[in-house]
Scaffold this active site. Structure first.
Site, PDB file in Angstrom:
ATOM      1  CD  GLU A 441      -2.672  -0.037  -0.544  1.00  0.00           C
ATOM      2  OE1 GLU A 441      -2.647   1.155  -0.852  1.00  0.00           O
ATOM      3  OE2 GLU A 441      -2.956  -0.946  -1.335  1.00  0.00           O
TER       4      GLU A 441
HETATM    5  C1  LIG Z   1       2.393  -9.810  -0.013  1.00  0.00           C
HETATM    6  C2  LIG Z   1       2.184  -8.660  -0.939  1.00  0.00           C
HETATM    7  C3  LIG Z   1       0.894  -8.300  -1.285  1.00  0.00           C
HETATM    8  C4  LIG Z   1       0.689  -7.248  -2.188  1.00  0.00           C
HETATM    9  N1  LIG Z   1      -0.588  -6.953  -2.598  1.00  0.00           N
HETATM   10  C5  LIG Z   1      -0.758  -6.090  -3.640  1.00  0.00           C
HETATM   11  C6  LIG Z   1      -2.042  -5.922  -4.249  1.00  0.00           C
HETATM   12  O1  LIG Z   1      -3.040  -6.501  -3.822  1.00  0.00           O
HETATM   13  N2  LIG Z   1      -2.140  -5.109  -5.328  1.00  0.00           N
HETATM   14  C7  LIG Z   1      -1.069  -4.438  -5.843  1.00  0.00           C
HETATM   15  O2  LIG Z   1      -1.217  -3.739  -6.829  1.00  0.00           O
HETATM   16  N3  LIG Z   1       0.163  -4.552  -5.280  1.00  0.00           N
HETATM   17  C8  LIG Z   1       0.341  -5.371  -4.196  1.00  0.00           C
HETATM   18  N4  LIG Z   1       1.582  -5.519  -3.626  1.00  0.00           N
HETATM   19  C9  LIG Z   1       2.684  -4.698  -4.110  1.00  0.00           C
HETATM   20  C10 LIG Z   1       3.086  -3.613  -3.116  1.00  0.00           C
HETATM   21  O3  LIG Z   1       2.105  -2.635  -3.015  1.00  0.00           O
HETATM   22  C11 LIG Z   1       4.466  -3.083  -3.535  1.00  0.00           C
HETATM   23  O4  LIG Z   1       5.388  -4.102  -3.188  1.00  0.00           O
HETATM   24  C12 LIG Z   1       4.837  -1.788  -2.866  1.00  0.00           C
HETATM   25  O5  LIG Z   1       4.007  -0.745  -3.291  1.00  0.00           O
HETATM   26  C13 LIG Z   1       6.290  -1.396  -3.145  1.00  0.00           C
HETATM   27  O6  LIG Z   1       6.628  -1.521  -4.485  1.00  0.00           O
HETATM   28  P1  LIG Z   1       7.904  -2.407  -4.893  1.00  0.00           P
HETATM   29  O7  LIG Z   1       7.837  -3.681  -4.157  1.00  0.00           O
HETATM   30  O8  LIG Z   1       7.983  -2.463  -6.363  1.00  0.00           O
HETATM   31  O9  LIG Z   1       9.133  -1.614  -4.334  1.00  0.00           O
HETATM   32  P2  LIG Z   1       9.971  -0.499  -5.099  1.00  0.00           P
HETATM   33  O10 LIG Z   1       9.051   0.526  -5.659  1.00  0.00           O
HETATM   34  O11 LIG Z   1      10.932  -1.138  -6.017  1.00  0.00           O
HETATM   35  O12 LIG Z   1      10.750   0.162  -3.880  1.00  0.00           O
HETATM   36  C14 LIG Z   1      11.933  -0.411  -3.313  1.00  0.00           C
HETATM   37  C15 LIG Z   1      12.455   0.537  -2.220  1.00  0.00           C
HETATM   38  O13 LIG Z   1      12.744   1.811  -2.793  1.00  0.00           O
HETATM   39  C16 LIG Z   1      11.984   2.818  -2.160  1.00  0.00           C
HETATM   40  N5  LIG Z   1      11.533   3.776  -3.177  1.00  0.00           N
HETATM   41  C17 LIG Z   1      11.006   3.508  -4.387  1.00  0.00           C
HETATM   42  N6  LIG Z   1      10.703   4.643  -5.023  1.00  0.00           N
HETATM   43  C18 LIG Z   1      11.035   5.648  -4.210  1.00  0.00           C
HETATM   44  C19 LIG Z   1      10.966   7.064  -4.305  1.00  0.00           C
HETATM   45  N7  LIG Z   1      10.459   7.673  -5.363  1.00  0.00           N
HETATM   46  N8  LIG Z   1      11.413   7.778  -3.262  1.00  0.00           N
HETATM   47  C20 LIG Z   1      11.896   7.178  -2.160  1.00  0.00           C
HETATM   48  N9  LIG Z   1      11.994   5.849  -2.005  1.00  0.00           N
HETATM   49  C21 LIG Z   1      11.572   5.095  -3.028  1.00  0.00           C
HETATM   50  C22 LIG Z   1      10.830   2.118  -1.476  1.00  0.00           C
HETATM   51  O14 LIG Z   1      10.359   2.838  -0.356  1.00  0.00           O
HETATM   52  C23 LIG Z   1      11.450   0.795  -1.115  1.00  0.00           C
HETATM   53  O15 LIG Z   1      12.112   0.900   0.110  1.00  0.00           O
HETATM   54  C24 LIG Z   1       1.802  -6.535  -2.702  1.00  0.00           C
HETATM   55  C25 LIG Z   1       3.097  -6.884  -2.312  1.00  0.00           C
HETATM   56  C26 LIG Z   1       3.299  -7.936  -1.464  1.00  0.00           C
HETATM   57  C27 LIG Z   1       4.709  -8.319  -1.117  1.00  0.00           C
END
Ligand SMILES: Cc1cc2nc3c(=O)[nH]c(=O)nc-3n(C[C@H](O)[C@H](O)[C@H](O)COP(=O)(O)OP(=O)(O)OC[C@H]3O[C@@H](n4cnc5c(N)ncnc54)[C@H](O)[C@@H]3O)c2cc1C
Length: 596
Positions: A441
């Protein structure tokens, strides 16, 4: 260890602290007098303790399974039956619109139920949780026809909902998303693409699943301005609104993950799947935000709920576990050792947790009241204020409560000692389940950026100014003859620190945005502490008033003892957060990338 729902604490918040009966003129509140609500919550406690809690550990061990041939997912044993009981008892419809079959009760009632549901089993609670978010988006962006067709089935829980944002290359940065939408001759759209980590994407307990999918139309502007939102049902509704033809989408895989094993985390593949536009083309994100905001509040709640369940397990363990003697002399000389509850360090972990849980719970109920006022308050100004608060405080509720939920859960494991690290006790599952709440989220870092970069400056800082003015008015009204002046003084000091932090951001974040970003999570935590301080001021006043009025219920004296822990052991963190944010970005940015 069995789950114990916090009914008494909700009684205190509803009756003594927020006196929700005073809002009986607000639509929805007339049917929610505090006695009725407490009767509902007694039933909610029974349901979550007796029906949901028993499937928490078994669901964790068994997990979900995918049939590689049919691509159908089976949830762990007992989930289907518990879901049936959940919907048959009407728990999914508590605060939904009566026009579509909801019970129209205020949101704080649903908040209390949802905390109990998540505390009993967070993985199970996510299935109806996602549907709730889908209902928010449909309510905000659906046509009358779409609402009439889908809302009653989602509200009753007959169908469920999902949220499809994430793609393999696109997480935080939604502007990168590639899932494609093409308009068809009949006015619907064809959706093609792959979404990952979709919670509750496929399961075996509803007759249809409504996927809310973000996709990009051909020729749409690049970035977030070219994103549209589509409703893509697993089964296309037939002329009578029943599940008809199977749509061309499927669950292609299940994620193996650290926790919430009972919730299916799916790779969803859409191949020319039929979808229906919600809202306007290229304006999908605006509507999806209704779902995301509901989900952010829900995730904050989930963090706190798991924290509370973990605390209960740790407190029960501490009473039984005999190790060492009290430093001031044996407390149980007849036994081989005292219980670990005699050790100040164990009490530190338990009581700091409790101060955070009880303050956080009040913050959630206060937030839910704002959600009600946002839609239903009688005058326009009150609606505007509540809406501003929801915007400003949603990132704080999500990130602060999950940061603390994780800390509480970690301390609960520590109280268990080595037993906590084994799977014989529930502490390890809570630890595994809670960790995701800081990530999904929108990660907590991203919530903090949202607070500092978007929410503070929004509408010329109106929401923040209104919030400060509310706290000032509360202090002015209480200061002169408060029976709990230490809480008023603490609120005043913390709010001053938050103002100081806000000024620092304005003076140092504009010229160098890295300064604002580097301090943003500390600023968010300082904000969270100010909110908690406000909640504890109101709770202490209510507890002291009950005592002064002659109540001999030990609950009130206990509340004040826990409140003292908040003042003396949690609130001092405000200084550290302020000092860290004022350090600026230089220490973080000076190391060359190649040296990491
Ligand atoms: C169990 C699980 C359930 C989930 N359920 C859903 C769902 O139902 N629907 C859905 O759509 N998604 C879902 N997700 C996805 C989830 O919302 C994302 O994992 C989350 O939003 C983070 O995106 P990412 O994993 O790609 O991390 P990334 O965006 O790759 O981020 C990696 C790190 O970099 C940091 N970062 C990235 N961009 C920036 C920035 N601009 N400024 C500062 N820091 C930054 C982040 O804070 C993080 O620490 C789920 C994930 C999991 C693991």
């Amino acid at each position: 260890m069995t789950y114990k729902a916090p009914v008494r604490d909700y009684g205190f918040l509803i009756k003594d602290v927020f006196n929700t009966d005073q809002y009986h003129n607000v639509p929805g509140f007339a049917d929610a007098d505090s006695d009725t609500v407490m009767a509902i919550l007694e039933e909610a406690a029974k349901f979550t303790e007796e029906v949901v809690a028993p499937i928490n550990i078994t669901g964790d061990k068994e997990g979900c399974t995918l049939n590689p041939e049919t691509h159908e997912v089976t949830a762990p044993k007992g989930y289907k039956e518990a879901y049936k009981a959940l919907t048959e008892a009407g728990w999914t419809a508590l605060s939904s619109d009566p026009q579509y079959g909801g019970q129209g009760l205020p949101h704080f009632v649903n908040t209390a139920f949802s905390e109990m549901l998540s505390g009993a089993s967070s993985a199970f609670g996510m299935y109806p949780g996602l549907t709730e978010g889908a209902i928010s988006a449909l309510t905000a962006g659906g046509t009358d026809e779409q609402k009439a067709l889908y809302l009653p089935k989602l509200i009753s829980g007959e169908w469920s909902g999902t949220m499809n944002l994430t793609e393999p290359h696109c997480g935080t940065d939604l502007g990168l998303l590639r899932t494609k939408a093409v308009k068809a001759e009949d006015g619907s759209y064809r959706i093609t693409g792959q979404k990952i980590w979709i919670s509750a994407g496929e399961h075996d307990f509803t007759s249809n699943i409504c996927h809310l999918v973000l996709a990009r139309l051909e020729g749409a502007p690049a970035g977030v301005k070219g994103i549209s939102l589509f409703l893509v049902p697993k089964f296309l509704p037939d002329a009578d609104g029943n599940p008809g033809e199977r749509n061309s989408l499927q669950c292609a895989g299940l994620e193996h993950k650290m926790g919430i094993h009972g919730n299916s985390t799916c790779v969803m593949v859409y191949e020319d799947a039929k979808g229906f536009l919600l809202g306007q083309e290229n304006e999908g994100l605006k509507i999806m935000f209704y779902m995301m905001n509901a989900a952010r509040y829900g995730v904050g709640l989930q963090g706190l709920a798991i924290g509370h369940a973990a605390y209960e397990a740790a407190a029960a363990f501490a009473k039984d576990r005999l190790q060492g003697r009290a430093l001031t002399g044996p407390k149980s000389p007849d036994k081989p050792a005292d219980s670990i509850l005699v050790h100040p360090d164990v009490r530190r972990m338990l009581l700091e947790s409790r101060a955070l849980i009880e303050g956080g719970r009040a913050f959630l109920v206060w937030g839910a009241l704002q959600a009600d006022f946002q839609h239903h308050a009688e005058d326009e100004k009150a609606r505007e204020k509540a809406s501003d608060y929801m915007g400003l405080l949603t990132p704080v509720l999500k990130a602060y409560l999950t940061e603390k939920g994780f800390k509480i859960t970690s301390d609960a494991m520590q109280v268990h000692g080595g037993s906590g690290f084994t799977e014989h006790f529930p502490a390890s599952q809570y630890m595994r389940d809670v960790r995701i709440t800081l990530i999904y989220e929108g990660t907590n870092g991203v919530q903090a950026l949202d607070l500092v970069g978007r929410k503070l400056p929004s509408k010329g800082g109106r929401a923040l100014q209104t919030f400060f003015a509310e706290i000032d008015a509360y202090i002015a009204a209480e200061e002169a003859d408060s029976k709990t002046p230490q809480y008023i003084a603490a609120l005043k000091t913390t709010k001053t620190k938050l103002m100081d932090g806000t000024m620092w951001l304005m003076q140092n974040g504009m010229g160098n945005p890295d300064n604002a970003a580097a301090g943003s999570l500390d600023y968010l935590c300082l904000f969270g502490l100010t909110c908690m301080s406000y909640m504890w001021a109101m709770m202490a006043k209510a507890a002291q008033t009950a005592i002064d009025n002659g109540s001999d219920d030990p609950f009130y004296a206990t509340k004040l003892k826990v409140g003292r822990v908040f003042l003396e052991r949690i609130l001092p963190e405000a200084d550290a957060h302020l000092a860290k944010m004022k350090g600026g970005a230089e220490a973080l940015m000076s190391l060359e990338d190649e040296l990491f």
